[in-house]
Scaffold this motif. Structure first.
Motif, PDB file in Angstrom:
ATOM      1  N   TRP A  17      29.851  24.310  47.403  1.00  0.00           N
ATOM      2  CA  TRP A  17      29.822  25.778  47.539  1.00  0.00           C
ATOM      3  C   TRP A  17      29.143  26.154  48.847  1.00  0.00           C
ATOM      4  CZ3 TRP A  17      25.563  29.405  47.019  1.00  0.00           C
ATOM      5  CH2 TRP A  17      25.982  30.741  46.982  1.00  0.00           C
ATOM      6  N   CYS A  22      31.365  32.871  50.572  1.00  0.00           N
ATOM      7  CA  CYS A  22      31.550  33.495  49.249  1.00  0.00           C
ATOM      8  C   CYS A  22      31.598  35.010  49.384  1.00  0.00           C
ATOM      9  CB  CYS A  22      30.409  33.088  48.329  1.00  0.00           C
ATOM     10  SG  CYS A  22      30.553  33.783  46.681  1.00  0.00           S
ATOM     11  N   THR A  23      32.671  35.598  48.876  1.00  0.00           N
ATOM     12  CA  THR A  23      32.828  37.052  48.931  1.00  0.00           C
ATOM     13  C   THR A  23      32.423  37.710  47.613  1.00  0.00           C
ATOM     14  OG1 THR A  23      35.132  36.742  48.303  1.00  0.00           O
ATOM     15  CG2 THR A  23      34.672  36.991  50.649  1.00  0.00           C
ATOM     16  N   HIS A  24      31.878  36.919  46.724  1.00  0.00           N
ATOM     17  CA  HIS A  24      31.391  37.409  45.434  1.00  0.00           C
ATOM     18  C   HIS A  24      32.478  38.149  44.656  1.00  0.00           C
ATOM     19  CE1 HIS A  24      27.527  35.985  46.749  1.00  0.00           C
ATOM     20  NE2 HIS A  24      27.745  36.592  47.883  1.00  0.00           N
ATOM     21  N   SER A  25      33.670  37.614  44.752  1.00  0.00           N
ATOM     22  CA  SER A  25      34.793  38.181  44.010  1.00  0.00           C
ATOM     23  C   SER A  25      34.622  37.959  42.510  1.00  0.00           C
ATOM     24  CB  SER A  25      36.086  37.514  44.461  1.00  0.00           C
ATOM     25  OG  SER A  25      36.042  36.134  44.142  1.00  0.00           O
ATOM     26  N   ALA A  26      33.812  36.965  42.174  1.00  0.00           N
ATOM     27  CA  ALA A  26      33.517  36.633  40.772  1.00  0.00           C
ATOM     28  C   ALA A  26      34.724  36.086  40.015  1.00  0.00           C
ATOM     29  CB  ALA A  26      32.907  37.819  40.022  1.00  0.00           C
ATOM     30  N   ASN A  27      35.747  35.689  40.706  1.00  0.00           N
ATOM     31  CA  ASN A  27      36.868  35.000  40.045  1.00  0.00           C
ATOM     32  C   ASN A  27      36.370  33.813  39.242  1.00  0.00           C
ATOM     33  OD1 ASN A  27      38.406  36.651  41.649  1.00  0.00           O
ATOM     34  ND2 ASN A  27      39.876  35.055  42.212  1.00  0.00           N
ATOM     35  N   CYS A  28      35.467  33.062  39.854  1.00  0.00           N
ATOM     36  CA  CYS A  28      34.977  31.844  39.205  1.00  0.00           C
ATOM     37  C   CYS A  28      34.203  32.196  37.940  1.00  0.00           C
ATOM     38  CB  CYS A  28      34.117  31.043  40.167  1.00  0.00           C
ATOM     39  SG  CYS A  28      32.746  31.953  40.909  1.00  0.00           S
ATOM     40  N   CYS A  61      39.445  29.959  43.969  1.00  0.00           N
ATOM     41  CA  CYS A  61      38.471  30.709  44.771  1.00  0.00           C
ATOM     42  C   CYS A  61      39.182  31.297  45.991  1.00  0.00           C
ATOM     43  CB  CYS A  61      37.330  29.788  45.200  1.00  0.00           C
ATOM     44  SG  CYS A  61      36.181  30.560  46.355  1.00  0.00           S
ATOM     45  N   PRO A  62      39.214  32.617  46.122  1.00  0.00           N
ATOM     46  CA  PRO A  62      40.019  33.240  47.171  1.00  0.00           C
ATOM     47  C   PRO A  62      39.452  33.080  48.581  1.00  0.00           C
ATOM     48  CG  PRO A  62      38.802  34.910  45.960  1.00  0.00           C
ATOM     49  CD  PRO A  62      38.550  33.612  45.253  1.00  0.00           C
ATOM     50  N   SER A  63      38.181  32.796  48.704  1.00  0.00           N
ATOM     51  CA  SER A  63      37.554  32.792  50.028  1.00  0.00           C
ATOM     52  C   SER A  63      37.445  31.394  50.636  1.00  0.00           C
ATOM     53  CB  SER A  63      36.145  33.365  49.914  1.00  0.00           C
ATOM     54  OG  SER A  63      35.338  32.462  49.175  1.00  0.00           O
ATOM     55  N   ALA A  65      35.136  29.419  49.588  1.00  0.00           N
ATOM     56  CA  ALA A  65      33.722  29.057  49.436  1.00  0.00           C
ATOM     57  C   ALA A  65      33.550  27.848  48.524  1.00  0.00           C
ATOM     58  CB  ALA A  65      32.937  30.236  48.864  1.00  0.00           C
ATOM     59  N   LEU A  66      34.449  27.708  47.576  1.00  0.00           N
ATOM     60  CA  LEU A  66      34.395  26.568  46.662  1.00  0.00           C
ATOM     61  C   LEU A  66      35.441  25.536  47.065  1.00  0.00           C
ATOM     62  CD1 LEU A  66      34.244  28.292  43.139  1.00  0.00           C
ATOM     63  CD2 LEU A  66      32.359  27.142  44.306  1.00  0.00           C
TER      64      LEU A  66
HETATM   65  S1  SF4 Z   1      35.477  32.690  43.292  1.00  0.00           S
HETATM   66 FE1  SF4 Z   1      34.711  31.949  45.267  1.00  0.00          FE
HETATM   67  S2  SF4 Z   1      34.352  33.799  46.479  1.00  0.00           S
HETATM   68 FE2  SF4 Z   1      34.486  34.407  44.330  1.00  0.00          FE
HETATM   69  S3  SF4 Z   1      32.351  34.418  43.589  1.00  0.00           S
HETATM   70 FE3  SF4 Z   1      33.252  32.410  43.102  1.00  0.00          FE
HETATM   71  S4  SF4 Z   1      32.650  31.161  44.849  1.00  0.00           S
HETATM   72 FE4  SF4 Z   1      32.397  33.259  45.508  1.00  0.00          FE
END
Ligand code: SF4
Length: 73
Positions: A17, A22-28, A61-63, A65-66
């Motif tokens: 990570w 990370c755009t904090h989209s919270a998809n995860c 993860c859209p960004s 980051a993961l």
């Molecule tokens: S899905 Fe990716 S971008 Fe979104 S909160 Fe989780 S780590 Fe961050």
């Protein structure tokens, strides 16, 4: 915020990570709430899902980051 790269492993797969991406989209968090817990330490708890579930979620993860890699046995 400082650039941080963290790794979380279950021994089979390692999730990487990168906080700066990370755009904090919270998809995860929505996808695997038992694993991705932003308010806890560690915030990714790999023991609460299968390796396959972890990999599938990381791919969403859209960004970017993961990411993940499979551990060599
Ligand atoms: S899905 Fe990716 S971008 Fe979104 S909160 Fe989780 S780590 Fe961050």
């Amino acid at each position: 915020m400082k650039d941080v790269t963290k790794e979380y492993t279950n021994g089979e797969v390692t999730i990487v990570w990168q906080n700066k991406l990370c755009t904090h989209s919270a998809n995860c968090v929505r996808g695997l709430p038992g694993v991705f817990k932003p308010k806890e330490q560690p915030w990714i708890q790999t023991e609460n899902a299968t390796t396959e579930q972890l990999v599938e979620q990381v791919k969403k993860c859209p960004s970017g980051a993961l990411t993940y890699f499979m551990n060599i046995k």
